[in-house]
Design a protein around this motif. Sequence first.
Motif, short mmCIF file in Angstrom:
data_model
loop_
_atom_site.label_atom_id
_atom_site.label_comp_id
_atom_site.label_asym_id
_atom_site.label_seq_id
_atom_site.Cartn_x
_atom_site.Cartn_y
_atom_site.Cartn_z
N ASP A 36 44.48 -19.79 24.64
CA ASP A 36 44.22 -19.72 23.16
C ASP A 36 43.07 -20.66 22.77
OD1 ASP A 36 46.42 -18.21 22.76
OD2 ASP A 36 47.74 -20.05 22.78
N SER A 64 37.74 -14.56 13.41
CA SER A 64 38.72 -15.61 13.02
C SER A 64 40.39 -14.86 13.14
CB SER A 64 38.74 -16.32 11.86
OG SER A 64 38.85 -15.38 10.59
N GLY A 65 40.41 -13.60 13.14
CA GLY A 65 41.39 -12.76 12.92
C GLY A 65 42.09 -12.45 14.27
N ASP A 67 43.62 -12.54 17.93
CA ASP A 67 44.86 -13.33 18.51
C ASP A 67 44.61 -14.58 19.07
OD1 ASP A 67 46.29 -11.19 17.15
OD2 ASP A 67 46.89 -10.42 19.07
N LYS A 70 43.44 -19.44 17.41
CA LYS A 70 44.53 -20.30 16.93
C LYS A 70 44.05 -21.17 15.77
CE LYS A 70 47.15 -17.94 19.60
NZ LYS A 70 47.81 -16.86 19.23
N MET A 71 43.14 -21.91 15.70
CA MET A 71 42.71 -22.86 14.59
C MET A 71 41.19 -22.58 14.55
SD MET A 71 44.85 -26.08 16.53
CE MET A 71 44.12 -27.11 15.37
N LYS A 101 40.26 -20.63 5.31
CA LYS A 101 41.69 -20.53 5.69
C LYS A 101 42.06 -19.01 5.17
CE LYS A 101 45.94 -23.10 5.69
NZ LYS A 101 46.33 -24.52 6.01
N SER A 104 40.76 -16.42 7.12
CA SER A 104 41.15 -16.15 8.45
C SER A 104 42.97 -16.03 8.74
CB SER A 104 41.11 -17.60 9.20
OG SER A 104 42.12 -18.52 8.74
N LYS A 107 45.18 -19.33 8.99
CA LYS A 107 44.85 -20.25 10.25
C LYS A 107 44.59 -21.58 10.07
CE LYS A 107 44.43 -16.37 13.44
NZ LYS A 107 43.59 -16.00 14.69
N PRO A 108 45.27 -22.36 10.91
CA PRO A 108 44.83 -24.05 10.47
C PRO A 108 43.33 -24.29 10.61
CG PRO A 108 46.68 -23.74 12.23
CD PRO A 108 45.92 -22.59 11.87
N ASP A 136 44.12 -28.96 7.46
CA ASP A 136 45.09 -29.09 8.46
C ASP A 136 44.84 -30.40 9.42
OD1 ASP A 136 46.79 -26.66 7.60
OD2 ASP A 136 45.18 -25.75 7.91
#
Length: 184
Positions: A36, A64-65, A67, A70-71, A101, A104, A107-108, A136
């Motif tokens: 990740d 950003s989409g 998988d 993650k951040m 945000k 995305s 996502k954080p 975040d």
Amino acid sequence: DKGSVPALSGAAKKQGCAVNTGVLGICPDLLRGGRDLIWRISRNDTECRDSEGSFDEVYFKTASGRDYVKMIEVKISPEDIHRNGKMVDFHYMIYFLEKLKMLSGGKPIGICLSNPGGVILTSICKTMFATGNFLDFITIANNPPLFMGVYGRVAKRCTDAFCFSLADASGLVKDYALPTKIIA
């Protein structure tokens, strides 16, 4: 060494932690390890710009989409903070990060600052408190100089600045009762 980046990513996968892309961005060597990612972007990244130099929302949303992202961490440099001898207003930055945000998929989102002073951290926390839009996370990075100086005095000053920045960030987040996490 080409093999070190996939090895780092593979080791992170074994340990169950994410890898910050740093200046590499999303690259095949990091993906080969299968871990990740915390995708670091900056204002100067050309991959997030369209042909006219504007922010490319379509590219950002697609990247950003994925998988494995993650951040998202936005690197804020001193030049981004101080323009024309004055500190920038952080309202625009906070709203821009809220837009990231949304793009995305929730996502954080956070920022990375290198040894920021209390004035900068206070301005960011005040802006989050005033707007009700919260990062975040805030990553505090230490950028020691390449030359450490005689007997490590320069290194000690950098370490002290880093520790003070961490303490300031933690204290301000607590004082303003913000849900923001501090990462070192």
